[in-house]
Design a protein around this motif. Structure first.
Motif, PDB file in Angstrom:
ATOM      1  N   ARG A 249       0.847  -1.196   0.000  1.00 35.93           N
ATOM      2  CA  ARG A 249       0.000   0.000   0.000  1.00 35.93           C
ATOM      3  C   ARG A 249       0.878   1.240   0.000  1.00 35.93           C
ATOM      4  N   LEU A 250       0.550   2.140  -0.905  1.00 41.86           N
ATOM      5  CA  LEU A 250       1.321   3.357  -1.103  1.00 41.86           C
ATOM      6  C   LEU A 250       0.418   4.557  -0.888  1.00 41.86           C
ATOM      7  N   ASN A 251       0.790   5.430   0.046  1.00 44.05           N
ATOM      8  CA  ASN A 251      -0.019   6.616   0.336  1.00 44.05           C
ATOM      9  C   ASN A 251       0.540   7.820  -0.411  1.00 44.05           C
ATOM     10  N   MET A 252      -0.295   8.412  -1.274  1.00 48.12           N
ATOM     11  CA  MET A 252       0.148   9.531  -2.086  1.00 48.12           C
ATOM     12  C   MET A 252      -1.075  10.319  -2.551  1.00 48.12           C
ATOM     13  N   THR A 255      -4.338   9.597  -1.203  1.00 45.37           N
ATOM     14  CA  THR A 255      -4.983   8.406  -1.738  1.00 45.37           C
ATOM     15  C   THR A 255      -4.099   7.197  -1.460  1.00 45.37           C
ATOM     16  N   THR A 256      -4.713   6.071  -1.129  1.00 44.10           N
ATOM     17  CA  THR A 256      -3.966   4.846  -0.919  1.00 44.10           C
ATOM     18  C   THR A 256      -4.064   3.976  -2.161  1.00 44.10           C
ATOM     19  N   TYR A 257      -2.918   3.650  -2.727  1.00 49.36           N
ATOM     20  CA  TYR A 257      -2.854   2.753  -3.884  1.00 49.36           C
ATOM     21  C   TYR A 257      -2.472   1.363  -3.378  1.00 49.36           C
ATOM     22  N   GLU A 258      -3.287   0.392  -3.722  1.00 49.96           N
ATOM     23  CA  GLU A 258      -3.027  -0.990  -3.326  1.00 49.96           C
ATOM     24  C   GLU A 258      -2.396  -1.705  -4.523  1.00 49.96           C
TER      25      GLU A 258
END
Length: 450
Positions: A249-252, A255-258
């Motif tokens: 999970r990437l927070n940017m 928004t969280t991208y899974e």
């Protein structure tokens, strides 16, 4: 030109988000803080004095500081070489958006992992690359330019003590340099971050990653010691069917991208050569000769990887060619590579590093422009190379093995369909397609990768 300006603005948006928030950047340097205080103090006093005056007949211009540039230095310590990426940013207005202006790139071979028995010599390669940084970056900016190094599969495959000794020596070189050395400036990067940060780089440079959109491209990175796959799943089944550790999970942009991502240590191009030969982890290297039907029959040479030398040979009295080579390589991939649910669809993937290099070597794409191919094109060209090894030997005696490995990795490993589109590229908008830019972004604004 409009597209390039759009891409630069996309990068700028994200850089701004973390521009003043990073905890361990040169912005905490006392000299920078003093300059920032003096600038704000001048503006405050100017505004305070204006409040006590009647409005003038003519508007008074407030002095705007000239555009300033700043740089970031990122070292990629890979298994087959060490690369330096020097990024230049422009800050036209203290309240505006910094812009990614350019990248200076250089590299040396072999990689740091080849210097396990001679760490001083390995450190010297870093000194040589730092000379490039000194020539590229104005002297007055050295003190505020952060320098970082992240090591990948080459050092991950080494004994921990030797790898740490190399990293410690690099840190010593950094401390001697005139550049700003932040905390944790030299580190061993895990495979997940390697894949995720490469995905960030490519999707920023292609304009696919910005606020209010979920449209992205996948990435395939083939290094010397490991290979990575990362993409944003569109199907819940991909996430549900994947091993837990394959989802990051990437927070940017709030928004969280899974992401689906995994790094396969030992499945990079050079490591796969040794695995195909049966040499990876073998003993008796002083007298053993490792053979393969993927090599020209009369080939006899030494192969060095990670500071270890192996004797390798073609099969003089046996058969060679694509079919036999395919079965040899299949043993290296079968049962090891997880097949994501949705890669059998029509997603577009950017493939770089040795995917790109071998496609150029085999004539599949033009080296100056890159190109779009389908997975089936690798298979077709692999057959041609393997069945005409004598013709391609001057380019590389391992070209048959490498092209076959890429074919098997894509088809039998990841499970891509023959018509899956691969965008083979080395640079996007004149910036290298690697994890280095993503790692520089991560430094300025922690991405919270989990």
């Amino acid at each position: 030109m409009p597209q390039q300006m759009f891409l630069l603005s996309v990068v700028s948006m994200w850089l701004l988000a973390g521009y003043f928030l990073a905890e361990a950047t040169y912005y905490s340097h006392p000299l920078y803080n003093r300059h920032l205080y003096n600038y704000r103090h001048r503006i405050y006093n100017h505004q305070a004095s204006m409040d006590n005056q009647l409005p003038p007949d003519e508007p008074t211009e407030v002095e705007v500081p000239p555009p300033r540039t700043f740089h970031g230095i990122m070292f990629d310590a890979g298994s087959t070489g060490t690369r330096i990426h020097i990024y230049k940013f422009i800050q036209k207005d203290p309240a505006g958006l910094p812009v990614l202006d350019s990248e200076m790139y250089n590299a040396v071979k072999p990689g740091l992992s080849a210097y396990g028995e001679n760490i001083e010599e390995g450190a010297e390669t870093i000194r040589q690359l730092l000379k490039v940084a000194k020539k590229t970056i104005p002297k007055e900016e050295w003190w505020q330019t952060p320098v970082l190094l992240k090591a990948t599969a080459g050092l991950r495959m080494m004994q921990k003590e030797k790898a740490q000794a190399l990293l410690d020596e690099v840190k010593h070189v950094f401390d001697e340099s005139p550049f700003y050395v932040p905390g944790n400036s030299v580190s061993l990067m895990n495979g997940t971050n390697e894949g995720v940060l490469a995905w960030v780089t490519v999707n920023f440079l292609t304009g696919h990653l910005y606020a209010n959109t979920r449209k992205t491209v996948g990435i395939l990175d083939l290094g010397g010691g490991s290979t990575q796959i990362t993409f944003l799943p569109r199907s819940k089944k991909t996430v549900e069917n994947a091993p837990h550790e394959y989802i990051a999970r990437l927070n940017m942009f709030n928004t969280t991208y899974e992401l689906y991502t995994h790094s396969y240590l030992g499945n990079g191009l050079f490591a796969s050569r040794l695995a195909t030969l049966g040499a990876l982890g073998a003993d008796g290297l002083d007298y053993k000769v490792f053979t393969s039907s993927c090599l020209p029959k009369k080939y006899r040479e030494d192969l060095t990887f990670g500071g270890i030398t192996y004797k390798v040979s073609g099969m003089a009295d046996g058969y060679a060619g694509y079919k036999l080579c395919y079965h040899e390589v299949l043993r290296v991939v079968k049962g090891i590579i997880h097949q994501p649910y949705e890669v059998k669809g029509n997603s577009v993937f950017y493939a770089f590093s040795y995917y790109y290099d071998r496609a150029v070597d085999s004539g599949l794409i033009d080296g100056s422009r890159g190109g779009v191919v389908e997975v089936r094109d690798f298979k077709k060209r692999a057959k041609e190379v393997c069945n005409k090894m004598t013709k391609y030997r001057p380019i590389s005696p391992f070209l048959c093995m490498d092209m076959t490995y890429i074919t098997v990795l894509l088809k039998e490993g990841f499970g891509f369909k023959d018509n899956t589109v691969l965008q083979l590229t080395k640079k996007v908008n004149n910036v290298e397609t690697s994890w280095a830019l993503g790692a520089t972004f991560d430094y300025f604004n922690n991405l919270n990768i989990h």
